[in-house]
Design a protein around this motif. Structure first.
Motif, short mmCIF file in Angstrom:
data_model
loop_
_atom_site.label_atom_id
_atom_site.label_comp_id
_atom_site.label_asym_id
_atom_site.label_seq_id
_atom_site.Cartn_x
_atom_site.Cartn_y
_atom_site.Cartn_z
N GLY D 35 0.82 -1.21 0.00
CA GLY D 35 0.00 0.00 0.00
C GLY D 35 0.85 1.24 0.00
N LEU D 36 1.92 1.22 0.82
CA LEU D 36 2.81 2.38 0.84
C LEU D 36 3.44 2.59 -0.53
CD1 LEU D 36 4.60 2.04 4.29
CD2 LEU D 36 2.80 3.60 3.62
N VAL D 37 3.87 1.48 -1.15
CA VAL D 37 4.50 1.60 -2.46
C VAL D 37 3.52 2.16 -3.47
CG1 VAL D 37 5.49 0.29 -4.35
CG2 VAL D 37 6.18 -0.19 -2.04
N LEU D 38 2.28 1.64 -3.44
CA LEU D 38 1.29 2.13 -4.40
C LEU D 38 0.97 3.60 -4.15
CD1 LEU D 38 -1.02 -0.96 -4.57
CD2 LEU D 38 0.31 -0.02 -6.41
N ALA D 39 0.93 3.99 -2.87
CA ALA D 39 0.68 5.40 -2.57
C ALA D 39 1.83 6.26 -3.09
CB ALA D 39 0.52 5.58 -1.08
N TYR D 40 3.06 5.74 -2.90
CA TYR D 40 4.22 6.47 -3.41
C TYR D 40 4.14 6.63 -4.92
CZ TYR D 40 8.97 7.28 -4.93
OH TYR D 40 10.07 7.78 -5.56
N MET D 41 3.75 5.52 -5.60
CA MET D 41 3.63 5.60 -7.06
C MET D 41 2.59 6.63 -7.46
SD MET D 41 3.76 1.61 -8.01
CE MET D 41 3.43 1.74 -9.76
N LEU D 42 1.50 6.66 -6.72
CA LEU D 42 0.44 7.62 -7.03
C LEU D 42 0.95 9.04 -6.90
CD1 LEU D 42 -2.45 8.44 -7.51
CD2 LEU D 42 -2.96 7.98 -5.15
N VAL D 43 1.61 9.33 -5.76
CA VAL D 43 2.12 10.68 -5.54
C VAL D 43 3.14 11.04 -6.60
CG1 VAL D 43 3.44 12.10 -3.95
CG2 VAL D 43 1.67 10.60 -3.08
N LEU D 44 4.05 10.10 -6.88
CA LEU D 44 5.10 10.37 -7.86
C LEU D 44 4.50 10.64 -9.23
CD1 LEU D 44 8.08 10.52 -8.41
CD2 LEU D 44 8.07 8.11 -8.92
N SER D 45 3.52 9.81 -9.64
CA SER D 45 2.99 10.01 -10.99
C SER D 45 2.25 11.33 -11.08
CB SER D 45 2.08 8.84 -11.39
OG SER D 45 1.08 8.67 -10.44
N VAL D 46 1.57 11.73 -10.01
CA VAL D 46 0.86 13.01 -10.07
C VAL D 46 1.85 14.16 -10.13
CG1 VAL D 46 -0.62 14.57 -8.79
CG2 VAL D 46 -1.22 12.18 -8.96
N THR D 47 2.89 14.15 -9.29
CA THR D 47 3.86 15.25 -9.32
C THR D 47 4.56 15.31 -10.66
OG1 THR D 47 5.30 13.75 -8.15
CG2 THR D 47 4.34 15.54 -6.89
N LEU D 48 4.89 14.12 -11.22
CA LEU D 48 5.55 14.12 -12.52
C LEU D 48 4.62 14.68 -13.59
CD1 LEU D 48 7.45 10.76 -12.58
CD2 LEU D 48 8.43 13.01 -12.75
N LEU D 49 3.31 14.38 -13.46
CA LEU D 49 2.37 14.89 -14.45
C LEU D 49 2.31 16.42 -14.38
CD1 LEU D 49 0.36 14.10 -16.59
CD2 LEU D 49 -1.39 14.00 -14.86
N VAL D 50 2.33 16.95 -13.16
CA VAL D 50 2.34 18.40 -13.02
C VAL D 50 3.60 18.99 -13.64
CG1 VAL D 50 2.41 20.27 -11.35
CG2 VAL D 50 0.90 18.34 -10.97
N GLU D 51 4.72 18.32 -13.34
CA GLU D 51 6.01 18.76 -13.89
C GLU D 51 5.98 18.76 -15.43
OE1 GLU D 51 8.95 19.04 -11.96
OE2 GLU D 51 10.48 19.07 -13.53
N VAL D 52 5.43 17.68 -16.00
CA VAL D 52 5.37 17.57 -17.45
C VAL D 52 4.49 18.66 -18.04
CG1 VAL D 52 4.42 16.13 -19.28
CG2 VAL D 52 5.89 15.14 -17.58
#
Lengths: 123, 120, 231, 500
Positions: D35-52
């Motif tokens: 769950g922690l890993v999936l939450a991390y992936m979620l946060v990372l993908s959202v921040t990367l999307l903002v960055e992109v």
């Protein structure tokens, strides 16, 4: 052509003849045990002489090949008979008995051993 | 002669693929279907390796003294791909066989006809 | 009827496949600017690795190898979860019967030799043909031999899963170290040494040794759990 | 720099290897860490999307080899959007099933969470990779996790469904390998951008053969019509939340792979017509089959296949509006269908056969779950204030712009069919009498499941009442997909050469 190359070529020839005969034996023989003896005895000798032949062919350019070839030959000398033995024994345990045409009752001595073992287990 | 070899190699690999497909589509035993799947894999690996073949090429390994032999080497990329593909195929085959064991436990048979929902 | 239909479809498919591939040609360089030449060049000049296939598998396409190792790991886990049974419905009959003394002592003699060969192959993966997968497979055959010869030969599941997990962790951690050090995942951060020496190629050798351990542990575990499948 | 796309793959893999070890320390960690890993992936993908969104596409090289030679990951508006959808759903599925295996032994529970995590990681990999062979590897990772999850319950007949899925998946990956072999033999490269830039030099015969093999290979994950035989069985036999994961995660990745092939790699104009045709066939066959289903999950599975057909039709229109509509549909489907699976699996929780006729009158006993199911049904058939309405409307307008009247007519007819079979279920839940012999015993959802379902319901309402929240993102994603030369430039001119 040096003497080593001639020896090597002779070994290669012997090896390939025996391998061919082994293959023919698997094709022609009637039951499992005959086929096993053609397929493993002949190929053991065939494979060993092939590898020795390769070692002899290369012995002048690089002697390390000969050492490796001898190690491989020893390995084959161990592993091939053991595996054929295990195969034959497994077939015997599965009650595929050899075809015996002779009238002599004691031809298949191993069968008694096997049956005695069975009785002991059942008892 | 060389043309013949070419047809032979491609023909053999395509024949392997077709044999595997035939087994998958017509055989009734689950084990035979799994064997068919791995025969298809074998054919495709042969096909990939054949693509990288170079006439009179050498193995793509630089031995001492032959550091500049790159022009004569066969294409190493398909070999690396095949290495990956073999391992993946092995994994899939293992999973398939474990499913076959489960099916056998459940239905006491390996015949696809007698397992109801596998027919469609 | 069904068979006839299948043969007809396969014949059509085979015809088209054969038409396509026989036009492809065999044994000559087919494209001018492929990635192959770059690989053959950089393997020697930058990575100092003798075996180009190894350099492709571990460095250029190292991400594939990571995925591939994961596929094996998942396959072993899937095997365990698909064949899982609760304790109480495990039967007792084993499919094996006792093997003879010849086989036992023979396998005892051969087992160390097989393990040695496997270790040699994966340690020299960047110099000679072979590598982690091949060496791991050879080691697993050694264990298969022992499992067949001695019906009460036991491999500890815990040890296997320790080896498997640790090897995988080291692989990913090496990748992440490269990420911290050089900015890209799996980047080489060790000195790459001299061509054709054992300690050359930087992280490639280490990664392939880890792959070897992992594959050996996984294949052994796979064989073990299928062989001791009580029915 | 907030992180790197490669961490989206590397962290779950690391966690997958770590979990068997830490499970020996404390068993609860086996549930928490994924769950922690999936939450991390979620946060990372959202921040990367903002960055992109601010700075343009991120192209990540691996092992220091730049694009045509090494493997690269492309995180653009499109791939970032899909990765975000996938990781969001992965996290929600984890949350839904957190206490789900509590009553089961430790060993299966450990593996359930590893497979779930790897399913999400593999699907993310399919989406963000820029190399066809690497995509194949990720398809296999996703596939093996999916087979294992399908066969997860030993009590049910799930092994049959899994074997069927495995057989088709294995054949499909063989076809994929043949296609890769053909492309490599012609162009000498495996990088998607370089293939796209060199594709015009390829012999048309090989091009068509390779495209056919590719679509058969990937169509299995995308549930294209003749290849979707596995889907209904797998959805039915797998554990409830996994159906949601298939609909939200695996299928999205499959569709992405198909459209990347058609839009970027192969410049065959007829491929668009092909997409429309195959999409319409899939749509009609699936929806008319869904009408006849008696089991709830099978009906949802066929409805999911039908929605994918609609997505393919919208992609086949090929214009900016069409692609926008297709992406909107995918987003909506990824939000709504999991809600239906979640609430549906609680509606028939205590039933053995999982028939639709068994849900009679359940609205009285479990109003919240039943209400969410009704909300999902209204949304997916396209009733006005909910999310599905806007996507269906945009499909219709896109088709109208191109003058594809047949498409419009068929889509409308199919919508009517959808309304019939969804409302049949809703009607049974709310307006039929509860019958002790026939209906199932109600089962109260757990707290974590309620949270997961509520999040999805809020998403549906937000998209429904305020669609502008997502349309900007979808517009930039669709122009990103249509901008082929931009993709090639971004990937092949990374700027930095070899780092060392």
């Amino acid at each position: 052509m040096s003497i080593f190359e001639i020896i090597g070529a002779v070994f290669l020839l012997i090896g390939s003849i025996f391998l061919f005969l082994g293959g023919l034996g698997i094709f022609r023989m009637p039951d499992v045990y005959n086929r096993l003896q053609a397929g493993t005895k002949a190929t053991t000798l065939g494979g060993m002489s092939l590898i020795l032949g390769v070692g002899f062919l290369m012995v002048e350019t690089n002697w390390a090949w000969m050492v490796k070839a001898i190690i491989i030959v020893i390995f084959i000398a161990f592993s091939n008979p053991i595996s054929s033995h295990a195969l034959a024994r497994a077939m015997y345990k599965r009650k595929r008995y050899p075809i015996i045409t002779s009238k002599d009752e004691n031809m298949d001595a191993y069968r008694e051993v096997n049956e005695n073992e069975k009785k002991e287990e059942d008892a | 002669m060389y043309k013949f070899l070419e047809y032979g190699v491609y023909g053999a690999s395509i024949l392997l693929i077709l044999i595997g497909l035939y087994a998958v589509l017509t055989k009734k035993s689950l084990i035979k279907i799994v064997i068919g799947l791995s025969i298809i894999d074998g054919g495709i690996h042969l096909l990939l390796i054949t693509i990288g073949y170079l006439r009179q090429g050498t193995a793509p390994i630089f031995s001492p003294g032959f550091e500049n032999a790159a022009a004569k080497m066969v294409d190493p990329v398909p070999q690396a791909l095949v290495l990956t593909a073999i391992v993946i195929g092995f994994g899939v085959t293992a999973v398939a066989l474990s499913l076959v064991i489960r099916l056998y436990r459940h239905h006491r048979t390996l015949q696809i006809d007698e397992i109801k929902s596998l027919k469609w | 009827m069904r068979k006839f239909l299948v043969i007809l479809i396969l014949a059509v498919l085979g015809f088209y496949l054969f038409e396509a591939f026989s036009g492809l040609g065999l044994g000559f360089p087919r494209f001018e600017h492929g990635v192959k030449d770059y690989y053959l060049d950089k393997t020697v000049s930058e990575l100092h690795v003798a075996n180009t296939v190894t350099s492709i598998v571990v460095s250029f396409r190292g991400f594939d190898t990571l995925g591939e190792v994961t596929v094996l790991f998942l396959a072993v886990s899937a095997l365990g979860s698909v064949l899982y049974k609760r304790r109480h419905d495990v039967g007792s009959r084993s499919i094996l019967f006792a093997s003879s003394g010849i086989v036992r002592s023979g396998s005892k003699l051969l087992f160390p030799a097989i393990i040695l060969l496997g270790v040699y192959i994966f340690i020299h993966g960047h110099l000679t043909p072979g590598g982690g997968f091949q060496g791991g497979a050879i080691i697993a055959t050694g264990f298969l031999l022992m499992l067949l010869a001695y019906e009460n030969f036991r491999v500890s599941h815990h040890v296997l899963s320790y080896v498997e997990s640790l090897a995988g962790i080291i692989f990913v951690v090496i990748g992440l170290l490269g990420f911290i050090d050089g900015g890209t995942f799996l980047q080489n951060f060790l000195p790459s040494g001299i061509l054709n020496e054992l300690f050359s190629g930087g992280v490639i050798g280490i990664i392939y040794v880890m792959v070897g351990f992992k594959v050996a542990a996984e294949l052994t575990g796979l064989i073990y759990s299928v062989l001791h499948e009580k029915d | 720099m907030v992180g790197s796309p490669v961490l989206l793959i590397a962290v779950p893999l690391l966690a997958a290897f770590v979990i068997p070890l830490i499970g020996m320390i404390w068993k609860e960690l086996v549930r928490i860490v994924p769950g922690l890993v999936l939450a991390y992936m979620l946060v990372l993908s959202v921040t990367l999307l903002v960055e992109v969104n601010q700075n343009g596409t991120i192209v990540e090289t691996i092992a220091g080899w730049k694009a045509p030679w090494g493997i690269n990951l492309v995180y653009s508006n499109l791939t970032g959007l899909l990765a975000t959808i996938i990781t969001t759903l992965g996290f929600l599925v984890w949350m839904f099933s957190y206490r789900f295996k509590r009553n089961v032994d430790f060993e299966p529970a450990k593996k359930y969470f590893i497979f779930l995590m790897m399913l999400v990681a593999g699907a993310t990999g399919i989406v963000i990779t820029g190399d066809i062979f690497n995509q194949f590897v990720f398809i296999e990772i996703t596939g093996i996790s999916a087979y294992a999850l399908t066969a997860f319950y030993t009590g049910r007949n799930s092994a049959e469904a899994a074997f069927k899925y495995l057989m088709m998946g294995s054949l499909a990956s063989s076809f994929l390998l043949i296609a890769i072999a053909i492309i490599y033999s012609q162009l000498g490269t495996l990088n998607m951008a370089e293939i796209a830039s060199k594709m015009h030099t390829m012999d048309p015969v090989f091009k068509v053969i390779a495209l056919i093999f590719f679509i058969t290979g990937i169509g299995i994950e995308a549930e294209i019509f003749p290849l979707n035989g596995w889907a209904p069985d797998a959805y039915t036999e797998a554990p409830g939340p996994i159906g949601a994961a298939f609909a939200g995660v695996v299928v999205k990745a499959g569709i992405y792979a198909v459209i990347r092939m058609v839009f970027t790699l192969f410049d065959i104009p007829a491929a668009h017509d092909f997409l429309i045709t195959i999409g319409l066939i899939t749509l009609i066959v699936a929806e008319s089959t869904a009408l006849r289903q008696e089991k709830l999950k099978r009906m949802l599975a066929y409805s999911s296949i039908g929605q994918m057909g609609l997505v393919l039709v919208a992609f086949g229109i090929g214009t900016h509006a069409g692609v926008f509509a297709a992406l909107f549909l995918m987003l909506n489907h990824a939000v709504i269908k999991p809600l239906l699976f979640f609430s549906g699996s609680y509606l028939v929780f205590n039933s053995k056969e999982k028939r639709i006729s068994e849900v009679n009158g359940l609205g009285k006993f479990m109003p919240y779950t039943a209400g969410l199911f009704a909300l999902g049904s209204f949304a997916i058939v396209g009733l006005p204030p909910f999310a599905g309405f806007w996507s269906k409307l945009s499909v219709l307008t896109a088709a109208a712009d191109e003058g594809l009247l047949l498409v419009i007519a068929l889509v409308l007819i199919v919508s009517v069919i959808e309304i019939v079979y969804y409302f049949r279920v809703v009607n049974r839940i709310f307006f039929q009498e509860y019958n002790k012999e026939e209906s199932v015993v109600p089962h109260k959802p757990r707290f974590n499941a309620i949270i997961a379902m509520t999040v999805l319901a809020i998403l549906i309402l937000v998209i429904g009442f305020y669609p502008d929240a997502v349309t900007g993102m979808l517009h930039s994603a669709s122009s990103d997909l249509l901008d082929k030369s931009g993709y090639i430039d971004n990937v092949l001119q990374v700027g930095q050469s070899l780092i060392r």
